[in-house]
Design a protein around this motif. Structure first.
Motif, PDB file in Angstrom:
ATOM      1  N   ASP A 111      -2.800  -5.171  -7.528  1.00  0.00           N
ATOM      2  CA  ASP A 111      -2.745  -4.587  -8.474  1.00  0.00           C
ATOM      3  C   ASP A 111      -1.417  -3.542  -8.484  1.00  0.00           C
ATOM      4  O   ASP A 111      -0.850  -3.732  -7.468  1.00  0.00           O
ATOM      5  CB  ASP A 111      -3.919  -3.549  -8.634  1.00  0.00           C
ATOM      6  N   ASP A 112      -0.954  -2.965  -9.542  1.00  0.00           N
ATOM      7  CA  ASP A 112       0.386  -2.071  -9.469  1.00  0.00           C
ATOM      8  C   ASP A 112       0.273  -1.138  -8.415  1.00  0.00           C
ATOM      9  O   ASP A 112       1.284  -0.827  -7.906  1.00  0.00           O
ATOM     10  CB  ASP A 112       0.689  -1.582 -10.866  1.00  0.00           C
ATOM     11  N   ALA A 113      -0.997  -0.431  -8.207  1.00  0.00           N
ATOM     12  CA  ALA A 113      -0.880   0.679  -7.092  1.00  0.00           C
ATOM     13  C   ALA A 113      -0.653  -0.161  -5.783  1.00  0.00           C
ATOM     14  O   ALA A 113       0.237   0.655  -5.055  1.00  0.00           O
ATOM     15  CB  ALA A 113      -1.945   1.460  -7.184  1.00  0.00           C
ATOM     16  N   SER A 114      -1.227  -0.924  -5.461  1.00  0.00           N
ATOM     17  CA  SER A 114      -0.901  -1.521  -4.173  1.00  0.00           C
ATOM     18  C   SER A 114       0.595  -2.101  -3.986  1.00  0.00           C
ATOM     19  O   SER A 114       1.144  -2.028  -2.872  1.00  0.00           O
ATOM     20  CB  SER A 114      -1.770  -2.851  -3.994  1.00  0.00           C
ATOM     21  N   ARG A 115       0.908  -2.792  -5.236  1.00  0.00           N
ATOM     22  CA  ARG A 115       2.410  -3.286  -5.031  1.00  0.00           C
ATOM     23  C   ARG A 115       3.472  -1.953  -4.930  1.00  0.00           C
ATOM     24  O   ARG A 115       4.394  -2.217  -4.155  1.00  0.00           O
ATOM     25  CB  ARG A 115       2.781  -4.161  -6.454  1.00  0.00           C
ATOM     26  N   THR A 116       3.185  -0.992  -5.461  1.00  0.00           N
ATOM     27  CA  THR A 116       3.971   0.099  -5.521  1.00  0.00           C
ATOM     28  C   THR A 116       4.025   0.742  -4.069  1.00  0.00           C
ATOM     29  O   THR A 116       4.958   1.170  -3.426  1.00  0.00           O
ATOM     30  CB  THR A 116       3.567   1.223  -6.473  1.00  0.00           C
ATOM     31  N   LYS A 117       2.926   0.809  -3.441  1.00  0.00           N
ATOM     32  CA  LYS A 117       2.772   1.075  -2.146  1.00  0.00           C
ATOM     33  C   LYS A 117       3.371   0.277  -1.072  1.00  0.00           C
ATOM     34  O   LYS A 117       4.117   0.871  -0.172  1.00  0.00           O
ATOM     35  CB  LYS A 117       1.313   1.535  -1.660  1.00  0.00           C
ATOM     36  N   ALA A 118       3.313  -1.014  -1.347  1.00  0.00           N
ATOM     37  CA  ALA A 118       4.016  -1.922  -0.680  1.00  0.00           C
ATOM     38  C   ALA A 118       5.516  -1.933  -0.515  1.00  0.00           C
ATOM     39  O   ALA A 118       6.303  -1.941   0.228  1.00  0.00           O
ATOM     40  CB  ALA A 118       3.522  -3.189  -0.756  1.00  0.00           C
ATOM     41  N   GLU A 119       6.002  -1.649  -1.868  1.00  0.00           N
ATOM     42  CA  GLU A 119       7.638  -1.631  -2.123  1.00  0.00           C
ATOM     43  C   GLU A 119       7.900  -0.241  -1.543  1.00  0.00           C
ATOM     44  O   GLU A 119       9.007  -0.360  -0.856  1.00  0.00           O
ATOM     45  CB  GLU A 119       7.565  -1.476  -3.659  1.00  0.00           C
ATOM     46  N   GLN A 120       7.492   0.813  -1.540  1.00  0.00           N
ATOM     47  CA  GLN A 120       7.842   2.246  -0.938  1.00  0.00           C
ATOM     48  C   GLN A 120       7.835   1.857   0.520  1.00  0.00           C
ATOM     49  O   GLN A 120       8.736   2.535   1.277  1.00  0.00           O
ATOM     50  CB  GLN A 120       6.780   3.250  -1.265  1.00  0.00           C
ATOM     51  N   PHE A 121       6.942   1.329   1.139  1.00  0.00           N
ATOM     52  CA  PHE A 121       6.858   1.045   2.632  1.00  0.00           C
ATOM     53  C   PHE A 121       8.178   0.020   2.830  1.00  0.00           C
ATOM     54  O   PHE A 121       8.830   0.371   3.809  1.00  0.00           O
ATOM     55  CB  PHE A 121       5.668   0.317   2.832  1.00  0.00           C
ATOM     56  N   LEU A 122       8.304  -0.940   2.202  1.00  0.00           N
ATOM     57  CA  LEU A 122       9.407  -2.060   2.411  1.00  0.00           C
ATOM     58  C   LEU A 122      10.584  -1.093   2.438  1.00  0.00           C
ATOM     59  O   LEU A 122      11.786  -1.426   3.239  1.00  0.00           O
ATOM     60  CB  LEU A 122       9.333  -2.938   1.320  1.00  0.00           C
ATOM     61  N   HIS A 123      10.938  -0.155   1.228  1.00  0.00           N
ATOM     62  CA  HIS A 123      12.258   0.597   1.064  1.00  0.00           C
ATOM     63  C   HIS A 123      12.380   1.442   2.504  1.00  0.00           C
ATOM     64  O   HIS A 123      13.241   1.460   3.042  1.00  0.00           O
ATOM     65  CB  HIS A 123      12.001   1.294  -0.228  1.00  0.00           C
ATOM     66  N   GLN A 124      11.247   2.041   2.896  1.00  0.00           N
ATOM     67  CA  GLN A 124      11.285   2.933   4.034  1.00  0.00           C
ATOM     68  C   GLN A 124      11.766   2.066   5.197  1.00  0.00           C
ATOM     69  O   GLN A 124      12.521   2.507   5.973  1.00  0.00           O
ATOM     70  CB  GLN A 124       9.935   3.614   4.395  1.00  0.00           C
ATOM     71  N   LEU A 125      11.206   0.927   5.391  1.00  0.00           N
ATOM     72  CA  LEU A 125      11.670   0.272   6.620  1.00  0.00           C
ATOM     73  C   LEU A 125      13.073  -0.387   6.608  1.00  0.00           C
ATOM     74  O   LEU A 125      13.678  -0.229   7.581  1.00  0.00           O
ATOM     75  CB  LEU A 125      10.586  -1.125   6.854  1.00  0.00           C
ATOM     76  N   THR A 126      13.431  -0.788   5.371  1.00  0.00           N
ATOM     77  CA  THR A 126      14.934  -1.144   5.239  1.00  0.00           C
ATOM     78  C   THR A 126      16.063  -0.070   5.533  1.00  0.00           C
ATOM     79  O   THR A 126      16.861  -0.347   6.020  1.00  0.00           O
ATOM     80  CB  THR A 126      15.181  -2.060   3.976  1.00  0.00           C
TER      81      THR A 126
END
Length: 135
Positions: A111-126
């Motif tokens: 869902d969008d909420a899960s995708r947004t959370k994963a995108e934020q985590f990916l951004h933090q890691l990069t």
């Protein structure tokens, strides 16, 4: 010289730091914050980032943390990290693995909420990767 306070950095594997320090900069979920002696009580979640510790002796130590939370009191600060390692010991392959897993989580999101959370985590890691690893 600033007043010293007790700081502990704990990961599931081990206790990384337990000493008197002058200040600690932590990557709080709402932004970086500097903790010093007599800080107002607060609890915050931690995002992936670098914790910078200035010891009572004036030395600076840096640690990479991958989430967790910090409990801050006037007398001290305890940071419970999901995972933590000294910057000097960071493994480029470990960061790359975490980034790949975050990309997979983002692609597998239901869902969008899960995708947004994963995108934020990916951004933090990069962002973290760019900040601590030489090109």
């Amino acid at each position: 010289m600033a007043e010293a306070f007790k700081f502990e950095l704990v990961s599931p594997e081990r206790l990384l730091v337990s000493e008197q320090v002058e200040s600690v900069v932590i990557p709080g979920a709402e932004g970086e914050m500097t903790v010093m002696a007599q800080h107002a009580p607060v609890m915050t979640t931690i995002k992936p980032g670098v914790v910078t510790v200035k010891t009572a002796g004036g030395q600076e130590q840096r640690y990479v943390v991958f989430g967790g939370f910090a409990d801050i009191l006037p007398s001290g600060c305890t940071l419970l990290a999901e995972s933590a390692v000294a910057v000097k010991d960071i493994d480029r392959a470990d960061i790359a693995r975490r980034i790949q897993e975050a990309r997979e989580d983002m692609n597998d999101a239901k869902d969008d909420a899960s995708r947004t959370k994963a995108e934020q985590f990916l951004h933090q890691l990069t962002t973290l990767e760019g900040a601590i690893l030489p090109a």
